[in-house]
Structures are given as structure tokens and as C-alpha cells.
Motif scaffolding. Structure first.
Motif, PDB file in Angstrom:
ATOM      1  N   HIS A  62      72.841  40.763 -33.690  1.00  0.00           N
ATOM      2  CA  HIS A  62      73.037  39.632 -35.301  1.00  0.00           C
ATOM      3  C   HIS A  62      72.659  40.563 -35.852  1.00  0.00           C
ATOM      4  CE1 HIS A  62      75.587  37.123 -37.402  1.00  0.00           C
ATOM      5  NE2 HIS A  62      74.201  37.215 -38.144  1.00  0.00           N
ATOM      6  N   ALA A 121      73.249  43.073 -39.362  1.00  0.00           N
ATOM      7  CA  ALA A 121      73.645  42.864 -40.644  1.00  0.00           C
ATOM      8  C   ALA A 121      73.024  44.115 -41.144  1.00  0.00           C
ATOM      9  CB  ALA A 121      72.915  42.454 -40.788  1.00  0.00           C
ATOM     10  N   LEU A 172      75.521  47.635 -40.875  1.00  0.00           N
ATOM     11  CA  LEU A 172      76.477  47.559 -42.180  1.00  0.00           C
ATOM     12  C   LEU A 172      75.607  47.337 -43.331  1.00  0.00           C
ATOM     13  CD1 LEU A 172      78.932  46.482 -42.394  1.00  0.00           C
ATOM     14  CD2 LEU A 172      78.071  44.545 -42.674  1.00  0.00           C
ATOM     15  N   VAL A 221      77.306  50.601 -45.494  1.00  0.00           N
ATOM     16  CA  VAL A 221      77.742  50.656 -46.925  1.00  0.00           C
ATOM     17  C   VAL A 221      77.094  51.134 -48.098  1.00  0.00           C
ATOM     18  CG1 VAL A 221      77.981  48.695 -48.932  1.00  0.00           C
ATOM     19  CG2 VAL A 221      78.740  47.689 -46.301  1.00  0.00           C
ATOM     20  N   SER A 255      84.018  54.779 -43.898  1.00  0.00           N
ATOM     21  CA  SER A 255      84.619  53.666 -43.499  1.00  0.00           C
ATOM     22  C   SER A 255      85.355  53.026 -42.427  1.00  0.00           C
ATOM     23  CB  SER A 255      85.648  54.324 -44.705  1.00  0.00           C
ATOM     24  OG  SER A 255      87.031  54.395 -44.401  1.00  0.00           O
ATOM     25  N   THR A 261      81.843  51.463 -40.918  1.00  0.00           N
ATOM     26  CA  THR A 261      81.862  50.150 -41.723  1.00  0.00           C
ATOM     27  C   THR A 261      82.546  48.757 -41.335  1.00  0.00           C
ATOM     28  OG1 THR A 261      81.258  51.506 -43.233  1.00  0.00           O
ATOM     29  CG2 THR A 261      81.713  49.346 -43.896  1.00  0.00           C
ATOM     30  N   TRP A 262      83.945  49.916 -40.602  1.00  0.00           N
ATOM     31  CA  TRP A 262      84.990  48.021 -40.082  1.00  0.00           C
ATOM     32  C   TRP A 262      84.376  47.835 -39.012  1.00  0.00           C
ATOM     33  CZ3 TRP A 262      87.796  45.169 -43.322  1.00  0.00           C
ATOM     34  CH2 TRP A 262      88.725  45.845 -44.606  1.00  0.00           C
ATOM     35  N   ALA A 279      81.645  45.102 -39.630  1.00  0.00           N
ATOM     36  CA  ALA A 279      81.664  44.159 -40.073  1.00  0.00           C
ATOM     37  C   ALA A 279      82.269  43.162 -39.432  1.00  0.00           C
ATOM     38  CB  ALA A 279      82.539  44.313 -41.972  1.00  0.00           C
ATOM     39  N   ALA A 280      83.071  44.181 -38.270  1.00  0.00           N
ATOM     40  CA  ALA A 280      84.411  42.890 -37.581  1.00  0.00           C
ATOM     41  C   ALA A 280      82.892  42.460 -36.281  1.00  0.00           C
ATOM     42  CB  ALA A 280      85.121  43.942 -36.487  1.00  0.00           C
ATOM     43  N   PHE A 309      79.826  42.580 -36.839  1.00  0.00           N
ATOM     44  CA  PHE A 309      79.140  41.552 -37.393  1.00  0.00           C
ATOM     45  C   PHE A 309      79.800  39.602 -37.071  1.00  0.00           C
ATOM     46  CE2 PHE A 309      77.370  39.206 -41.033  1.00  0.00           C
ATOM     47  CZ  PHE A 309      75.932  39.175 -40.726  1.00  0.00           C
ATOM     48  N   ILE A 310      80.651  39.812 -37.905  1.00  0.00           N
ATOM     49  CA  ILE A 310      81.600  38.549 -37.647  1.00  0.00           C
ATOM     50  C   ILE A 310      82.037  37.972 -36.219  1.00  0.00           C
ATOM     51  CG2 ILE A 310      84.192  37.206 -37.888  1.00  0.00           C
ATOM     52  CD1 ILE A 310      84.366  39.291 -40.688  1.00  0.00           C
ATOM     53  N   SER A 356      78.243  35.837 -35.316  1.00  0.00           N
ATOM     54  CA  SER A 356      78.473  35.096 -36.241  1.00  0.00           C
ATOM     55  C   SER A 356      79.285  33.972 -35.368  1.00  0.00           C
ATOM     56  CB  SER A 356      79.054  35.213 -37.665  1.00  0.00           C
ATOM     57  OG  SER A 356      78.257  36.287 -38.379  1.00  0.00           O
TER      58      SER A 356
END
Length: 122
Positions: A9, A13, A16, A20, A49, A52-53, A56-57, A59-60, A63
Motif C-alpha cells: 500500500h 502510494a 501514484l 501524477v 495516464s 496512473t489509473w 489508483a485502482a 491503491f483502493i 485500502s
């Protein structure tokens, strides 16, 4: 298991944040300055990009996994059980709850114990 997910995780982060920051600036706030920004109907899908997507997925996902692991660890205990002197936490260890210096209490004085809740007029 929890430590492995936590390390992944944290790495996600950091990745990510880097992805960005590496992206091209659109010029104005909310994508108003450039050609294909976040607010326009059609945006350029560059490799950065897409990365990045994906980050982000992931990372979620980590989480949610950390939330599930934390909920499973605390499912059998209540916060109130750990706070009360006669709760499960003090009974299982056989130790008394630590007292405050001077023998005071964290609770405000109540009228039944002789204390007053109104400020004194000095």
C-alpha cells in the motif's frame, strides 16, 4: 499478511504520487487550460495516464484489504470493553487499570460526588 499489504500500500502510494507529478500540466485549474483535460469530452489516453489509473485502482484495493484485515482483528472486542475497569481487557490479564497521578478522574465532577458543575464567581 497485514504487514505485506501495508508495505504494498505504501509503495503504491509513492508510485501514484510520482505518476501524477510526472504528467503534463493542463495549464489551468480543473483542466480548463489545455486541449483534452479532465473536464472535456475527449481526453488523450497516454501510457502514463493508464498507469496512473492502474495504480489508483490498486491503491483502493489495498485500502479495502487493510480495512477488512483490521475489522477481522477487532471483531471480537469492543472499544468500551477496553476502556472500562471491569472490562474484558483487564479481566483477561489480571492487572488493574492504571490510575491517574494524584488519584484523580478523567470524568467531570458530578453533583452526587459533591462537585459543582457551575463556575465559581471570583
Amino acid at each position: 499478511m497485514e504487514n505485506v499489504v501495508l508495505i504494498v500500500h505504501l509503495l503504491l502510494a509513492l508510485a501514484l504520487i510520482v505518476s501524477v507529478l510526472l504528467q503534463r500540466s493542463e495549464g489551468g485549474g480543473l483542466g480548463m487550460g489545455g486541449g483534452g483535460g479532465a473536464m472535456s469530452g475527449r481526453s488523450a489516453a497516454t501510457a502514463l495516464s493508464k498507469v496512473t489509473w492502474f495504480l489508483a485502482a490498486a491503491f483502493i484495493g489495498t485500502s479495502i484489504a487493510l480495512t477488512i484485515v483490521a475489522a477481522e482483528k477487532s471483531a471480537d472486542a469492543s472499544v468500551l470493553d477496553r476502556l472500562t475497569p471491569g472490562g474484558a481487557a483487564t479481566e483477561s490479564t489480571g492487572e488493574e487499570a492504571p490510575a491517574l497521578p494524584g488519584g484523580g478522574s478523567l470524568l467531570p465532577p458530578s453533583p452526587t460526588t459533591g462537585g459543582t458543575l457551575t463556575p465559581s464567581a471570583d
